[in-house]
Scaffold this active site. Structure first.
Site, mmCIF file in Angstrom:
data_model
loop_
_atom_site.group_PDB
_atom_site.id
_atom_site.type_symbol
_atom_site.label_atom_id
_atom_site.label_comp_id
_atom_site.label_asym_id
_atom_site.label_seq_id
_atom_site.Cartn_x
_atom_site.Cartn_y
_atom_site.Cartn_z
ATOM 1 N N GLY A 292 2.658 4.624 1.074
ATOM 2 C CA GLY A 292 3.120 5.125 2.359
ATOM 3 C C GLY A 292 3.688 4.083 3.290
ATOM 4 O O GLY A 292 4.023 4.381 4.429
ATOM 5 N N CYS A 293 3.815 2.874 2.837
ATOM 6 C CA CYS A 293 4.330 1.777 3.660
ATOM 7 C C CYS A 293 5.821 1.593 3.361
ATOM 8 O O CYS A 293 6.180 1.183 2.259
ATOM 9 C CB CYS A 293 3.562 0.492 3.337
ATOM 10 N N ARG B 95 0.845 -1.194 0.000
ATOM 11 C CA ARG B 95 0.000 0.000 0.000
ATOM 12 C C ARG B 95 0.881 1.245 0.000
ATOM 13 O O ARG B 95 2.037 1.197 0.415
ATOM 14 C CB ARG B 95 -0.927 0.004 1.199
ATOM 15 N N LYS C 26 9.576 -3.742 -2.813
ATOM 16 C CA LYS C 26 9.555 -3.461 -4.256
ATOM 17 C C LYS C 26 10.968 -3.181 -4.766
ATOM 18 O O LYS C 26 11.359 -3.676 -5.827
ATOM 19 C CB LYS C 26 8.633 -2.275 -4.544
ATOM 20 N N TYR D 35 8.328 -8.164 4.412
ATOM 21 C CA TYR D 35 9.638 -7.794 3.888
ATOM 22 C C TYR D 35 10.775 -8.574 4.541
ATOM 23 O O TYR D 35 11.673 -9.068 3.853
ATOM 24 C CB TYR D 35 9.888 -6.287 4.041
ATOM 25 N N TYR E 185 7.994 -0.615 4.370
ATOM 26 C CA TYR E 185 8.394 -1.991 4.078
ATOM 27 C C TYR E 185 7.922 -2.428 2.693
ATOM 28 O O TYR E 185 8.582 -3.232 2.035
ATOM 29 C CB TYR E 185 7.893 -2.953 5.156
ATOM 30 N N CYS E 186 6.814 -1.878 2.240
ATOM 31 C CA CYS E 186 6.340 -2.161 0.882
ATOM 32 C C CYS E 186 7.319 -1.586 -0.139
ATOM 33 O O CYS E 186 7.656 -2.242 -1.131
ATOM 34 C CB CYS E 186 4.946 -1.582 0.669
#
Length: 87
Positions: A10-11, A8, A18, A72, A13-14
């Site tokens: 603002g994350c 999502r 990526k 992650y 760890y996302c």
């Protein structure tokens, strides 16, 4: 290998997941990925729970070849064990 990353905006760890997937993709011809923004796609945590098969508390949720890896930290550990990226 094909990874799917559910994340999502603002994350942090996302974003890191990526970036790691982009690095893997650039260094390994046999690795590719798709990043899915759960907000843009209208995917809820309940939807993810159906896919994962257990409660989902956080994102990212990462799958490699349709097998759930986790978030992650687990993806990074999987990378160390399977891709020799950090050797």
């Amino acid at each position: 290998m094909f990874a799917v990353i559910f994340g999502r905006p603002g994350c942090p760890y996302c974003v890191r997941a990526k970036e790691l997937a982009e690095k893997l993709s650039s260094e390994h011809d046999d690795f590719n990925f798709r990043y899915i923004d759960i907000h843009a796609e209208g995917i809820t945590k309940a939807d993810l729970e159906k896919t994962v098969g257990k409660p989902v508390e956080t994102v990212p949720q990462i799958f490699v070849d349709q097998k759930q890896i986790g978030g992650y930290t687990y993806f990074e550990a999987w990378t160390r064990e399977n891709m020799n990226l950090f050797a």
